[in-house]
Design a protein around this motif. Sequence first.
Motif, short mmCIF file in Angstrom:
data_model
loop_
_atom_site.label_atom_id
_atom_site.label_comp_id
_atom_site.label_asym_id
_atom_site.label_seq_id
_atom_site.Cartn_x
_atom_site.Cartn_y
_atom_site.Cartn_z
N VAL A 391 30.95 -30.82 27.99
CA VAL A 391 29.50 -30.84 28.18
C VAL A 391 28.80 -29.91 27.19
N LEU A 392 29.35 -28.73 26.97
CA LEU A 392 28.75 -27.80 26.02
C LEU A 392 28.74 -28.38 24.61
N GLY A 393 29.85 -29.04 24.23
CA GLY A 393 29.90 -29.65 22.90
C GLY A 393 28.84 -30.72 22.73
N LEU A 394 28.67 -31.58 23.73
CA LEU A 394 27.66 -32.64 23.63
C LEU A 394 26.25 -32.09 23.67
N ILE A 395 26.02 -31.10 24.56
CA ILE A 395 24.68 -30.52 24.65
C ILE A 395 24.32 -29.80 23.36
N SER A 396 25.29 -29.17 22.72
CA SER A 396 25.01 -28.48 21.45
C SER A 396 24.80 -29.45 20.31
N ALA A 397 25.54 -30.56 20.30
CA ALA A 397 25.45 -31.49 19.17
C ALA A 397 24.13 -32.23 19.15
N MET A 398 23.61 -32.62 20.30
CA MET A 398 22.40 -33.45 20.32
C MET A 398 21.17 -32.74 19.74
N PRO A 399 20.83 -31.52 20.19
CA PRO A 399 19.66 -30.88 19.56
C PRO A 399 19.88 -30.52 18.10
N LEU A 400 21.11 -30.18 17.74
CA LEU A 400 21.37 -29.88 16.33
C LEU A 400 21.20 -31.12 15.47
N LEU A 401 21.71 -32.24 15.95
CA LEU A 401 21.56 -33.49 15.19
C LEU A 401 20.09 -33.91 15.11
N PHE A 402 19.37 -33.74 16.21
CA PHE A 402 17.95 -34.07 16.20
C PHE A 402 17.19 -33.16 15.24
N SER A 403 17.51 -31.86 15.26
CA SER A 403 16.85 -30.92 14.35
C SER A 403 17.14 -31.27 12.89
N HIS A 404 18.38 -31.64 12.61
CA HIS A 404 18.72 -32.01 11.23
C HIS A 404 17.92 -33.22 10.77
N ASN A 405 17.79 -34.23 11.63
CA ASN A 405 17.03 -35.42 11.23
C ASN A 405 15.56 -35.10 11.02
N VAL A 406 15.00 -34.28 11.91
CA VAL A 406 13.58 -33.93 11.77
C VAL A 406 13.34 -33.13 10.49
N LEU A 407 14.18 -32.14 10.22
CA LEU A 407 14.02 -31.32 9.04
C LEU A 407 14.27 -32.13 7.77
N HIS A 408 15.25 -33.02 7.85
CA HIS A 408 15.50 -33.87 6.67
C HIS A 408 14.31 -34.77 6.39
N ALA A 409 13.69 -35.31 7.44
CA ALA A 409 12.50 -36.15 7.25
C ALA A 409 11.35 -35.33 6.67
N GLN A 410 11.18 -34.09 7.11
CA GLN A 410 10.14 -33.23 6.56
C GLN A 410 10.39 -32.95 5.08
N ALA A 411 11.65 -32.66 4.75
CA ALA A 411 11.98 -32.40 3.34
C ALA A 411 11.75 -33.64 2.49
N GLU A 412 12.10 -34.81 3.01
CA GLU A 412 11.87 -36.05 2.26
C GLU A 412 10.38 -36.31 2.07
N ALA A 413 9.59 -36.01 3.09
CA ALA A 413 8.14 -36.22 2.96
C ALA A 413 7.56 -35.33 1.88
N ILE A 414 8.00 -34.06 1.84
CA ILE A 414 7.52 -33.14 0.79
C ILE A 414 7.99 -33.62 -0.57
N ARG A 415 9.25 -34.08 -0.65
CA ARG A 415 9.77 -34.58 -1.92
C ARG A 415 8.98 -35.80 -2.40
N ASN A 416 8.60 -36.69 -1.48
CA ASN A 416 7.80 -37.86 -1.85
C ASN A 416 6.45 -37.44 -2.42
N ILE A 417 5.86 -36.40 -1.80
CA ILE A 417 4.57 -35.91 -2.32
C ILE A 417 4.76 -35.39 -3.74
N LEU A 418 5.81 -34.62 -3.97
CA LEU A 418 6.05 -34.08 -5.31
C LEU A 418 6.29 -35.19 -6.32
#
Length: 444
Positions: A391-418
């Motif tokens: 349970v701890l492994g799954l609970i830890s993986a889900m928010p980390l994976l979600f955070s990675h996708n959100v941050l990657h999308a933010q970085a891509e949006a900034i890169r597109n602007i540049l």
Amino acid sequence: MKPLVLITLLALSNSAALAEETLLSTTQQAKQQELQHNQVREQGFEQELAKFKARQQALLAERDALQKDTDSLSDSFTDNEKTLAELETELHLASGSLGELFGVVRQAAKELKLELQTSALVANQPEVLSTLDQIEQARALPSMVELEGLWQAFASTIQASGRIEHLQLPYFDNQGQLQQQRFWRLGGFGLVNEQGYARWDGKQAKSFIVQPELAPTATELQQTSGRFVSMDPSHGGLLQQLAEQPTLAQRFAHGGVVGKVIALLFALGMLIALYRGIRLLIIRSQIQAQLKQPANPKDNPLGRILQAYKADQDQAVEAIELRLLEQIVDEQQHLERGLSMIKLLAALAPMLGLLGTVTGMIETFQVITQFGNADPKVMASGISMALVTTVLGLISAMPLLFSHNVLHAQAEAIRNILEKQSLGLVAQRAEANHSLKAVSNNAA
């Protein structure tokens, strides 16, 4: 010479005769003593034999007496068995349906006694349990007094279940001291003192380890009215289960070392994600402000691209394009810094959870090998570790994976602007060069 020899021989013969006579006398005396000793021993043996024969006679007489008593008791037992069978037959014929009534009364008394032994309904009425015990232990048809006692026990129980009463009961506190304390009895649902709900074990009251939400106290019940309180309809069963329900910290402790490692990696990953998220929000706000003032480059990704364009704006369009592309790649590396670590931690957490699962199952099988599988509580530790780490492994993986996708999308949006701004600058430079060429051709 010859007379001397003769004298010597005569003396020797006399000495030999004297020695022989002495030896014979000694032998006869020894024989006489031995005979006397044998006579004494024979007398002792005869006396012992007489004693043994007397003892034998006494034992035989005792055996005969016991055999006689046994035969008499056997005959009496047979007669008693016949008499008992006849009396039971007479009792069955005489009682008729009353025998069934006897069984029903005893069964009802037994069930009510089992229910009231640990109930607060008769905590201050021990005579009720005494009456029920007499009915249960009875070996004859119930009398009118006993039937009335059973009816009164049911009636008093029903009446007590509908009242709230004050009681003075022996209380076993947390310090191990037995003392008298005031209680409120809420019908048949429980006892309440200053510590909350308490349970009655038939002799003394003890507070429950864990109290439910909205659990009342004796003072609150006395001072307030119309207050909602939590009650246990199972007469204490749910409150006992509440004490056995582990808290969040206890569940986390069941994860062992692997669970602590997973929690540490999760905390590290979320700190990185939080830091990078704040940085990307700051960078995006800086870029939005820079878009409003393109002529005044500042220290932000777009400002550094504008500075690179101004530094190389006299170069050819292809050189400017490559220079801006290089600057975008550098900025992209800064934007995506830490994202790979978050992704790695998101993938590592379930693997550590699987490791904890395997470790817990190994521990469970070791316990089964040592103690068998008769008691599930013996295996609970290993199974709990296996499940908690998963349970701890799954609970830890889900928010980390979600955070990675959100941050990657933010970085891509900034890169597109540049990239968009860079392409706009290159296009603007190409249009300027084309206009100069057109002017030159017209002038020629």
